[in-house]
Motif scaffolding. Structure first.
Motif, short mmCIF file in Angstrom:
data_model
loop_
_atom_site.label_atom_id
_atom_site.label_comp_id
_atom_site.label_asym_id
_atom_site.label_seq_id
_atom_site.Cartn_x
_atom_site.Cartn_y
_atom_site.Cartn_z
N HIS A 104 0.88 -1.22 0.04
CA HIS A 104 0.13 -0.03 -0.04
C HIS A 104 0.72 1.20 0.05
CE1 HIS A 104 0.72 -0.35 4.55
NE2 HIS A 104 0.10 0.74 4.53
N ASP A 121 6.20 3.89 4.91
CA ASP A 121 6.83 2.89 5.55
C ASP A 121 6.71 1.50 4.90
OD1 ASP A 121 4.24 3.07 6.33
OD2 ASP A 121 4.34 1.71 8.05
N ASP A 167 -0.94 -3.56 6.75
CA ASP A 167 -1.60 -2.96 7.78
C ASP A 167 -2.97 -3.10 7.75
OD1 ASP A 167 1.15 -2.06 8.22
OD2 ASP A 167 0.55 0.03 7.87
N HIS A 194 -4.93 0.77 12.61
CA HIS A 194 -4.38 -0.36 12.59
C HIS A 194 -5.46 -1.29 13.69
CE1 HIS A 194 -0.56 0.47 10.72
NE2 HIS A 194 -0.75 1.65 11.46
ZN ZN Z 1 2.64 0.57 8.02
#
Ligand code: ZN
Ligand code: ZN
Length: 415
Positions: A56, A60, A146, A363
């Motif tokens: 995605h 990160d 995630d 999350h």
């Molecule tokens: Zn992440």
């Protein structure tokens, strides 16, 4: 098949997983930028790789992907690719050049004639995020990406829990929330309600601070606006993201919706000066907020990264201005200055500002992680994307999971 986590066994950020098949083919899953480290060791990005799979468009997870060069095939979602290019457009960087292969949700495809991959849409704070089931050499790896169970796409969490992929040998599961919790706002719907309560009787303008790519959050604001007859003002970049998303699904809002107005930020308008944007620019003119906010400021909610001090100063005479902080509290710390920490902290102290924190995480909470892990029922579970792997293991073992393994960065394990 063998697996290695280059980064992510003990941190959130820089996620990169390497899978090596028995025939020597090497697949990387995500190649993210480290989040905190000022001088990170990212020498592994020079290692040999045959293909890259991106989950995605969060830094990160994709931040270092261009380091593989322009020949290595990069499998990435259509929306993800569009979003990354949209960001590049508005920060005046060249569009991505490389061997990109776009993928869709729930698609099965083969990489390097070796890895059979299926993409699973997940519920996360960006509209397109994929978990992956990856098979090679008779082994199956499930990479969670995630995810959460409390957003506008929670149906996909329920769908996977109800009919999970079977016979998984290795489950790489994110563990962001092991040391965090949603305290007040447990779901995206409760965020919508919280925003509604703040804006319904507002005397002046409100600013909601969040990421433009958090479309779930924008939809929460639009829905709150619908109930109150107010309008959300987005910038040109956000309007462009909606265009990209609308190409994939027609029920996504666009700037043409009645509840949406666009702020013609001059530097953003410069970015879309080319002829190819003629139609988009014309529609921005039609949907521009113009000076309307100065006439009835209480009619408007600005969706921004950083409230404009010029606007705040011009409007403060009308009464209390709401600042609704709607992203992770951690970004307000000194080390995250790129999130306009100084300005937002100053606004918090401003006597004309009414400050609210209304957010729910992108999350999964620990109970939602466990429910998901039970469904996946893997022979082995390895936490990734967590700063607290030991706590993860303890919490899971308390609930009867006997198959949690903690890995080290850079070490190879046989699956
Ligand atoms: Zn992440
Ligand atoms: Zn993410």
């Amino acid at each position: 098949m063998k697996a290695k986590i280059y980064r992510g066994t003990k941190e959130i950020g820089g996620t990169c997983v390497e899978l090596t098949a028995d025939n020597g083919k090497i697949l990387w899953v995500d190649l993210g930028a480290p989040l905190d480290d000022k001088n990170p060791n990212i020498s592994y990005t020079d290692n040999k790789v045959d293909a890259l799979l991106i989950s995605h468009p969060h830094q990160d997870h994709f931040g270092l992907m261009e380091k593989v060069g322009t020949d290595v095939p990069i499998f990435i979602g259509e929306v993800a690719l569009d979003f990354i290019n949209a960001t590049k457009l508005f920060i005046n960087e060249p569009q991505l050049k490389g061997n990109y292969k776009t993928i869709k949700p729930w698609q099965t495809f083969t990489i390097c004639d070796t890895f059979v991959v299926k993409s699973f849409l997940t519920d996360h704070s960006t509209p397109e995020a994929f978990a992956f089931l990856i098979e090679a050499d008779g082994k199956k790896v499930y990479y969670s990406c995630d995810f959460r169970a409390t957003g506008r796409k929670k149906i996909v969490y329920d769908k996977i829990v109800a009919s999970p992929p079977k016979d998984i040998d290795l489950f790489l599961i994110e563990g962001t929330m092991v040391e965090r919790a949603n305290h007040i706002y447990l779901t995206e719907e409760s965020v919508e309600e919280g925003i509604f309560q703040v804006i319904k009787n507002q005397r002046n303008v409100s600013f909601v601070i969040s990421s433009a790519q958090n479309i779930d959050r924008l939809i929460s604001i639009i829905r709150a606006c619908k109930k109150t007859g107010k309008k959300v003002v987005i910038d040109v970049y956000t309007a462009w993201l909606l265009e990209m998303l609308h190409k994939q699904s027609s029920n996504v809002p666009t700037m043409d919706w009645g509840e949406i107005k666009v702020f013609e930020h001059p530097s953003q308008m410069e970015r879309i000066a080319e002829k190819s944007f003629d139609d988009f620019r014309a529609r921005i003119k039609v949907n521009s907020v113009g000076n309307a906010v100065f006439n009835v400021p209480s009619d408007f909610i600005y969706f921004v990264r950083n409230p404009s001090m010029k606007l705040v100063n011009e409007l403060r005479k009308h009464g209390k201005i709401n600042i609704i902080y709607s992203q992770w509290e951690g970004y307000l710390k000194e080390e995250h200055k790129q999130y306009f920490t100084d300005n937002i902290n100053a606004l918090k102290q401003d006597k004309d500002i009414s400050y609210h924190s209304i957010h729910t995480s992108g999350h999964a909470t620990v109970p939602d992680l466990m429910k998901f892990a039970k469904a996946i029922n893997s022979s082995k579970i390895v936490p990734i994307h967590t700063a607290f792997p030991k706590k993860f293991k303890i919490e899971f073992e308390k609930e009867g999971f006997a198959n949690i393994a903690l890995w080290d960065d850079g070490k190879e394990y046989k699956i």
